[in-house]
Design a protein around this motif. Structure first.
Motif, PDB file in Angstrom:
ATOM      1  N   VAL C  69       0.862  -1.170   0.000  1.00 24.99           N
ATOM      2  CA  VAL C  69       0.000   0.000   0.000  1.00 24.99           C
ATOM      3  C   VAL C  69       0.903   1.227   0.000  1.00 24.99           C
ATOM      4  O   VAL C  69       1.664   1.431   0.931  1.00 24.99           O
ATOM      5  N   ILE C 220      -9.312  -1.620   2.814  1.00 24.32           N
ATOM      6  CA  ILE C 220      -8.192  -1.356   1.901  1.00 24.32           C
ATOM      7  C   ILE C 220      -7.034  -2.287   2.230  1.00 24.32           C
ATOM      8  O   ILE C 220      -6.453  -2.934   1.364  1.00 24.32           O
ATOM      9  N   ASN C 224      -5.836  -5.562  -0.051  1.00 21.18           N
ATOM     10  CA  ASN C 224      -4.461  -5.547  -0.539  1.00 21.18           C
ATOM     11  C   ASN C 224      -3.749  -6.848  -0.182  1.00 21.18           C
ATOM     12  O   ASN C 224      -3.082  -7.449  -1.024  1.00 21.18           O
ATOM     13  N   SER C 231      -1.780  -1.232  -4.022  1.00 22.16           N
ATOM     14  CA  SER C 231      -2.725  -0.155  -3.758  1.00 22.16           C
ATOM     15  C   SER C 231      -2.004   1.182  -3.753  1.00 22.16           C
ATOM     16  O   SER C 231      -0.905   1.294  -3.225  1.00 22.16           O
TER      17      SER C 231
END
Lengths: 156, 259, 300
Positions: C69, C220, C224, C231
């Motif tokens: 991320v 999120i 991921n 991401s």
């Protein structure tokens, strides 16, 4: 799904209504039902003066329309107007001594060609020329003639 | 002075830029036509939006316009003793001019502004960008069906307007004022020419449909993606469409009936 | 709540780079090859972009490593959303290159770009759901558009994606009936419908209440890690973003101001970075908009 169905039906109804309206305009309001495309046969006629006769003006016998004016042209050789008439195929028994007049419908109306059938047993065919014609009456000439006659009468 | 000239130049360049973008958008829309053929269902909703939802306003307006023409025409024509020609007057005015033009103006106000607002809002809420990120071309997917829907609907609506108007004129003329029924229809059929009048009217309304939906879609697509931008674009759609329709009407009329 | 979930599953792999106030490209160049020798998924080099007279990016280098991320942070108006649009090819840079999975985005043909986009997902600020179809059809949209799957299969896939964001029960609702947070979750389900290799989040935390904020942060991270996605989170919400990011790029004034993992960026010596990360009212960026002295204004 039920909603899609309703939309489909409504769109279908709309298209149908639009097409019906177009059909109504074509058949009931306009003259489409009376013209049969390029059918029929052609006759020619020569006039000294066609007045304000227009292409596509009606051609009638006894007040019934049997055709249209196809074209109007000027003959350089004879200084006459050469008018081509398209007569519907059904009316194929016009005598060859038929008389063609340029008339006016009403006082202010437009001009048309009136055919006056003669007594001959021979018929007109495609491409033939009508021999006997009478020109359009022009208002100014008529008035002029009328005044001239009046003047003649009063001087006597 | 130079500031004034600069202002003029900038305005001119902006107008030209807008015109250029509008034409590029039109090319994009037309390039979407082959794809639309494979998905005719997309068209259905748009014919519904533009066509079906406008039927009521078109039919009611057509009826009243026809009735007014019947009344006014009767009073003028009867002075010349030509009330017989009422049908011709009503039908010629409707089929040649009022049908296509008034329909186009009403559709611009009713459906065109809705199209602009819809597309503008899709832009403002990033739906168009979202489609693009899903690898779907928003012009082909969103604009082309709306364009074709408007193009199809306009002549049908105009025909509906004229037909209802002729009936409205008949109702007033024959039903209320006592014009001879046979004369009304007979003169109509004798004087209104199919190719000259009806076909030209349909051609006009096709042209108007093209221009009105094009303007509506362009204004929506080109709008500032804000609430204010969309509302300004909606106003512009109605103004530009009305001007374009009336101007184009003059040109088309001059070409069709001008000789 | 789980909004500050520690990400022990993702150990910091990058060497410390510290701050590079002028976007030191030589340094970035050197670490272009990711940790395990994998090239980064997105590689931005020398990016210049201007809107009219306003320069938005003035030579930016970025590397988005795979499977992590990455957060791109910066004050409002620094063009974070613009960066995402550049990466996805919706905008064209004035200079510089952007490579996604080894392909130069702006040299691709339209068809190839669209093919690449089917492998990218993007979550817009507003969700960008199509407002005239319901939640189910929205999620099914990319599947119906890009696959020839039978309807029964699509149904299963859509329900799976909706289950992942916890909104399977909301499938018959229209987008207008959803709250902002729910709309973003539906949009997230749609973004992952085609199992993309990367997702870009555009300001996912803006305007969310604490609960939906927590849900989004968790989602999120989970998405991921569960599907080995890459991401990119664009945000200016420092706490939430720093909580889930493996790497942070701080952008301001068209330059990369700082980069590294959250701790490194936070500990950075730069006064500006410190002010941004801690949300202080005054610092290198002054509280007052440039103006003459107050006394002078009063007297004048």
């Amino acid at each position: 799904m039920a909603q899609t169905r309703t939309i489909e039906i409504l769109v279908g109804a709309f298209m149908a209504a639009g097409i019906v309206a177009l059909f109504f305009l074509a058949m009931h309001v306009s003259n489409l039902s009376a013209t049969k495309g390029g059918g029929g046969y052609l006759l020619k006629a020569r006039f000294d003066n066609v007045g304000s006769l227009k292409e596509r003006a009606p051609v009638t016998i006894a007040g019934v329309r049997i055709g249209r004016v196809e074209s109007i042209s000027f003959d350089k050789g004879t200084y006459e107007a050469l008018v081509t008439l398209r007569v519907e195929r059904d009316y194929d028994n016009l005598p060859n001594d038929t008389f063609a007049n340029v008339f006016t419908s009403g006082l202010l109306g437009e001009q048309y060609i009136a055919l006056d059938p003669g007594g001959s047993t021979e018929y007109l065919h495609d491409g033939d020329t009508i021999g006997h014609t009478q020109s359009a009456l022009v208002l100014e000439q008529m008035i002029g003639q009328f005044l001239y006659n009046k003047a003649g009468e009063s001087s006597q | 002075m130079s500031e004034l000239l600069r202002q003029l130049g900038r305005t001119g360049l902006q107008a030209l830029g807008g015109l250029g973008r509008a034409h590029l958008l039109l090319v994009g829309i037309l390039l979407g036509l082959p794809q639309l053929v494979t998905r005719p269902r997309l068209l259905l909703a748009q014919v519904f939006n533009v066509g079906v939802l406008s039927v009521l306003i078109i039919a009611v307006s057509g009826l009243f316009v026809g009735m007014v023409l019947g009344l006014q025409g009767y009073h003028v024509l009867s002075q010349f003793g030509a009330a017989q020609s009422l049908g011709v007057m009503v039908a010629a005015s409707l089929v040649r001019e009022l049908g296509p033009v008034v329909t186009a103006l009403l559709v611009a106000g009713r459906a065109g502004s809705a199209l602009t607002a819809e597309v503008g809002l899709m832009k403002a809420t990033e739906q168009l960008s979202g489609l693009e990120m899903m690898a779907v071309d928003p012009i082909k997917r969103i604009l082309t069906p709306r364009f074709v829907g408007g193009l199809i609907s306009m002549p049908l609506l105009a025909a509906l307007f004229s037909a209802v108007g002729v009936l409205g004129g008949w109702f007033v003329g024959v039903g209320l004022l006592g014009v001879d029924e046979g004369a009304y229809w007979g003169q109509l059929q004798a004087k209104i020419d199919f190719r000259e009048d009806v076909v030209n009217g349909v051609i006009k309304s096709l042209a108007f449909g093209f221009v009105v939906t094009w303007i509506s879609l362009f204004q929506g697509y080109d709008a500032d993606p804000t609430a204010e931008g969309v509302s300004r674009a909606t106003t512009r759609t109605v103004v530009h469409s009305a001007l374009a329709v009336l101007g184009l009407d003059f040109v088309l009329t001059a070409l069709m009936f001008g000789n | 709540m789980g909004r500050h979930r520690p990400h022990t599953a993702q150990p910091v792999r990058e060497p410390i780079l510290g701050t590079t106030p002028r976007g030191g490209s030589a340094e970035t160049q050197r670490k272009a090859q990711g940790p395990g020798g994998h090239p980064p998924l997105v590689r931005v080099r020398g990016l210049h972009f201007a809107r009219g007279d306003r320069v938005i990016f003035d030579g930016i280098d970025l590397d988005i490593p795979r499977g992590q991320v990455t957060a791109v942070m910066g004050p409002s108006g620094t063009g974070k959303t613009t960066l995402l649009k550049l990466i996805s090819g919706q905008l064209r840079p004035d200079a510089g290159t952007i490579e996604v999975d080894g392909q130069n985005v702006h040299a691709l043909s339209r068809g190839d770009l669209y093919r690449l986009r089917t492998r990218m997902g993007m979550l817009f600020q507003s969700g960008a759901l199509l407002t005239d179809i319901n939640v189910f059809d929205n999620v099914a949209y990319p599947l119906r558009e890009h696959t020839r799957l039978p309807e029964s299969m699509i149904r299963k896939l859509v329900l799976m994606k909706l289950e992942a964001v916890g909104l399977r029960g909301a499938r018959d609702l229209m987008p207008s009936e959803l709250s902002g947070g729910m709309a973003r979750r539906v949009a997230l389900a749609r973004a992952v419908a085609l199992d993309p290799m990367m997702i870009m989040y555009d300001e996912p935390f803006t305007g969310q209440d604490p609960i939906s904020l927590g849900v989004l942060v968790t989602l999120i991270r989970q998405l991921n890690d569960a599907s080995r996605l890459t991401s990119i989170v664009v945000s200016h919400d420092v706490a939430e973003t720093a909580g889930i990011a493996d790497r942070i790029y701080l952008i301001a004034n068209g330059q990369v101001m700082a980069q590294g993992n959250p701790k490194q960026v936070e500990a950075s010596g730069s006064g500006w970075v410190h002010q941004f990360m801690h949300g202080e009212a005054d610092g290198p960026v002054h509280f007052h908009y440039p103006a003459p002295e107050l006394a002078q204004d009063f007297l004048g």
